[in-house]
Design a protein around this motif. Structure first.
Motif, short mmCIF file in Angstrom:
data_model
loop_
_atom_site.label_atom_id
_atom_site.label_comp_id
_atom_site.label_asym_id
_atom_site.label_seq_id
_atom_site.Cartn_x
_atom_site.Cartn_y
_atom_site.Cartn_z
N PRO A 144 -18.39 17.71 19.86
CA PRO A 144 -17.15 17.23 19.21
C PRO A 144 -16.31 16.43 20.19
N ILE A 145 -15.38 15.66 19.66
CA ILE A 145 -14.51 14.84 20.52
C ILE A 145 -13.66 15.72 21.43
N VAL A 146 -13.10 16.79 20.89
CA VAL A 146 -12.32 17.74 21.70
C VAL A 146 -13.16 19.00 21.87
N THR A 147 -13.75 19.15 23.03
CA THR A 147 -14.73 20.21 23.28
C THR A 147 -14.08 21.50 23.78
N GLY A 148 -14.89 22.52 23.88
CA GLY A 148 -14.44 23.75 24.50
C GLY A 148 -14.01 23.54 25.93
N GLU A 149 -14.72 22.69 26.65
CA GLU A 149 -14.35 22.39 28.04
C GLU A 149 -12.99 21.70 28.11
#
Length: 344
Positions: free
Chosen positions: A308-313
């Motif tokens: 996704p564009i906004v990841t967990g990282e």
């Protein structure tokens, strides 16, 4: 078509439901909450199946994605359980309250082959996307400093709505809850941080966590940053802004919710081009709702088998910054971030 389910039917869940309804390729088919009456709206409006037992909902093989909208302190356990049930995860900000919980979420999603997206929707606002483009193009030259400001009002009635609000164990203060969006934008624009120093206080609201915080940061690029956040502003939200200053330009995105171009001067950009840019953003300052962008991106990420564009990282980086600011404030000492990269 991906089928979505929401766990936690408080205030923010309605934004998720609306986003799923509007998003192409998504459908809301279930909700879960420990209080049955909280779910009646979703059953009546979206014909969603209701569950009071999360484990029972996860057993529904028709569900592809779980949207976690509970108090922040519950995010990690619900995400891990959802990932182990082979469901993709969309989690509200902050990703979690502790780094060990965040790592557990990221690991669980990786080990079970599911996607993890964190809701930082302000990245999708037209002005912020334009600002990101300009920074990446190098048109601002070397950045000298950045200013991130959240001057908002959250009155005592807001915190008194639920016993978890303003607590350190389930919610956090202005940094963790409200300003984390602004911090995510700052990190997205500027990259890693080398060192922070912070002071915070609980000045006006009767809560456990902070209601005002100021901080200084040094980015790994060598640029400096100033953070000012508060929920004590009287009588209503006054300003949310991000200002970036470089050797060849200066830009400020502001207004009560950081959607307006308040200042835009970039070397090589004519006054007419600047006016046209400001006019186009003023005509549609919010653009497509950020939550809808997050949902549609999750659908595409699953179909295209990408992150996704906004990841967990990304969510973890914002949390690391908040926790470093808390540590600095508590100990009245600068805190170096890891890894400590070489400064230019």
């Amino acid at each position: 078509m991906l089928n979505f389910a929401i766990v936690g039917c408080g205030h923010i869940a309605k934004k998720h439901a609306e986003a799923i309804e509007r998003a192409e390729g998504a459908a809301l088919i279930a909700v879960c909450d420990t209080i049955p009456e909280n779910m009646e709206f979703y059953r009546n409006t979206y014909n969603a199946r209701i569950y009071t037992d999360y484990t029972e909902m996860l057993a529904n093989k028709d569900i592809d994605v779980i949207n976690i909208c509970t108090p922040s302190g519950f995010h990690a356990s619900l995400a891990v359980q959802g990932a182990e049930a082979k469901k993709h995860i969309v989690v509200e900000k902050p990703i979690a309250l502790l780094l060990k919980d965040t790592n557990a979420m990221i690991d669980a999603c990786e080990q079970n082959g599911v996607k993890l997206a964190v809701v930082h929707p302000n990245r999708f606002r037209p002005a912020m996307k334009k600002l990101k483009e300009v920074i990446e193009s190098g048109k601002l030259g070397k950045i000298s400093h950045v200013n991130a400001t959240v001057r908002w009002n959250r009155n005592q009635a807001y915190y008194d709505q639920a016993p978890w609000r303003g607590t350190k164990g389930l919610d956090g203060g202005v940094l963790m809850n409200q300003a984390i969006h602004n911090l995510d934008l700052m990190l997205w624009m500027m990259g890693g941080i080398h060192e922070v120093f912070s002071m915070s206080a609980t000045r006006i609201r009767d809560i456990e966590a902070e209601d005002v915080c100021t901080g200084l940061v040094k980015f790994t690029s060598g640029a400096l940053g100033v953070i000012e956040t508060a929920t004590t502003i009287y009588p209503k939200n006054f300003e949310e802004s991000l200002a970036i200053f470089g050797e060849k330009g200066s830009i400020k995105i502001g207004g009560p919710t950081a959607v307006n171009v308040e200042h835009w001067v970039v070397e090589g950009t004519t006054e007419l081009e600047t006016e046209e840019l400001m006019k186009s953003i003023k005509a549609d300052p919010f653009g497509k709702p950020g939550h809808q962008c997050i949902i549609e991106d999750m659908v595409e990420a699953v179909h295209e088998n990408r992150e996704p564009i906004v990841t967990g990282e990304d969510g973890k980086k914002a949390l690391e910054l908040v926790l470093a600011l808390y540590e600095s404030s508590e100990n009245n000492q600068p805190v170096k971030m890891q890894p400590q990269e070489v400064l230019n």
